[in-house]
Design an enzyme around this catalytic site. Structure first.
Site, PDB file in Angstrom:
ATOM      1  N   ASP A  63       0.889  -1.313   0.068  1.00 13.75           N
ATOM      2  CA  ASP A  63       0.101   0.031  -0.030  1.00 13.75           C
ATOM      3  C   ASP A  63       0.949   1.195   0.034  1.00 13.75           C
ATOM      4  O   ASP A  63       0.620   2.196   0.886  1.00 13.75           O
ATOM      5  CB  ASP A  63      -0.965  -0.141   1.221  1.00 13.75           C
ATOM      6  CG  ASP A  63      -2.132   1.146   0.925  1.00 13.75           C
ATOM      7  OD1 ASP A  63      -2.262   1.321  -0.123  1.00 13.75           O
ATOM      8  OD2 ASP A  63      -2.811   1.462   2.133  1.00 13.75           O
ATOM      9  N   GLU A  93       2.224  -2.713  -5.235  1.00 14.11           N
ATOM     10  CA  GLU A  93       2.082  -1.107  -4.612  1.00 14.11           C
ATOM     11  C   GLU A  93       3.057  -0.612  -4.284  1.00 14.11           C
ATOM     12  O   GLU A  93       3.076   0.182  -3.351  1.00 14.11           O
ATOM     13  CB  GLU A  93       0.625  -0.967  -3.806  1.00 14.11           C
ATOM     14  CG  GLU A  93      -0.555  -0.994  -4.603  1.00 14.11           C
ATOM     15  CD  GLU A  93      -1.772  -0.408  -3.919  1.00 14.11           C
ATOM     16  OE1 GLU A  93      -1.607   0.283  -2.937  1.00 14.11           O
ATOM     17  OE2 GLU A  93      -2.951  -1.152  -4.080  1.00 14.11           O
ATOM     18  N   ASP A 203      -1.537  -9.734  -5.271  1.00 12.82           N
ATOM     19  CA  ASP A 203      -2.774  -9.405  -4.882  1.00 12.82           C
ATOM     20  C   ASP A 203      -3.403  -9.325  -6.298  1.00 12.82           C
ATOM     21  O   ASP A 203      -3.393  -8.747  -7.243  1.00 12.82           O
ATOM     22  CB  ASP A 203      -2.431  -7.881  -4.710  1.00 12.82           C
ATOM     23  CG  ASP A 203      -3.906  -7.105  -4.306  1.00 12.82           C
ATOM     24  OD1 ASP A 203      -4.950  -7.749  -4.470  1.00 12.82           O
ATOM     25  OD2 ASP A 203      -3.980  -5.812  -4.154  1.00 12.82           O
TER      26      ASP A 203
END
Length: 309
Positions: A63, A93, A203
């Site tokens: 993230d 990310e 992911d």
């Protein structure tokens, strides 16, 4: 974004990034090291007790697009890597300042970037355990986002590996594109030579119905399912337990997944799923978690030549 990590001693500015690399161009590879300034583990991972014969992996959407407490959260990631010392790390990310931070912390890993712009995936390979042969970035031809498949050919203690990570399309409305991307992932898994073990993790943003609609090849297994569908490591996106995102709804999803296609050639070492756990479940001193996703830790046993069939 460079200022996000100044408190960690990152005084150099991130160089101007390049445009997305063309299809077939090898990704940038940089040596990094996880130094001992991360907190020491309270106990050794089980794999060290096994003599180090197992292949260990962590996959984690970190993230990086959330810049709140980013330096503390990156430091948290390094603490987990120092604790588990995984052979392979898949990260999603990432952003350039995050990669710069990792470079400044390290010597024993090799980092491979899926891009240099925006947000992207990356791999970290433990140099004393995993030998990189070659790597490539495979674009998804129909994607509208910064998504691709990062692939590395490597060896681990004589075991041939094809390592793959990706961040598939997000949001419920993008199911069609996500399934197209999954088809490309499984096609690449199937196409590997039969003496190569293929591991994909990342992911995926997948819903179970989407996987059912696409279908996994018979030789490819979902590692969580193969290990008995244990509830404690089912949900990797869980707003009931993870408070990093301020949302009013409760969402519990298995977005992050690990797939394995073991080698099939007789008398060739092959990987078999052994253990899985979630990591990142503890809050950091800043009051937040390392990421809004939990990370996945996996251990794969290696069947030797006599055991392989």
């Amino acid at each position: 974004m460079e200022k996000l990590f100044e408190k960690e001693g990152a005084t150099e500015q991130e160089p101007t990034t390049k445009k997305l690399q063309a299809e077939g161009k090898a990704p940038q590879v940089t040596s990094i090291d996880l130094t001992a300034d991360s907190p020491a583990p309270s106990r050794k991972p089980e794999e060290e007790e096994d003599g180090g014969s197992a292949l260990t992996l962590i996959s984690w959407n970190v993230d990086g697009l959330d810049t709140d407490n980013l330096a503390e959260r990156a430091r948290g990631l390094c603490s987990y890597l120092a604790m588990y010392t995984p052979d392979v790390v898949f990260l999603q990310e990432l952003i350039p300042p995050y990669v710069q931070y990792l470079k400044k912390r390290a010597v024993s890993y090799l980092i491979i970037q899926g891009s240099e712009d925006g947000y992207f995936t990356g791999m970290m390979l433990k140099k004393t355990r995993v030998q990189l042969l070659e790597s490539e970035i495979v674009p998804y031809p129909t994607t509208r986002m910064m998504r691709n498949l990062l692939v590395a050919q490597a060896t681990f203690r004589g075991v041939k590996l094809r390592l793959m990570t990706s961040h598939l399309e997000s949001c419920k409305g993008q199911a069609g594109e996500r399934m197209t991307q999954l088809r490309e992932v499984t096609r690449r898994m199937r196409s590997a030579p039969d003496d190569v073990n293929v591991v994909f993790a990342g992911d995926t943003n997948l819903r179970d119905a989407e996987v059912t609609a696409v279908g996994l090849p018979p030789a490819v297994c979902d590692v969580w399912e193969r290990l008995g569908r244990r509830e404690h490591c089912r949900y990797t996106w869980d707003t009931r337990a993870n408070s990093n995102k301020s949302v009013r709804y409760v969402s519990r999803c298995r977005f992050d997944r690990v797939y394995l296609r073991p080698a099939a050639r007789p008398r060739v070492p092959r990987l078999t799923p052994d253990r899985m756990a979630l990591v990142g479940l503890e809050k950091l001193d800043c009051g937040r978690f390392t990421s809004d996703h939990w990370g996945i830790y996996c251990c794969f046993a290696v069947a030797d030549d006599d055991q392989a069939t």
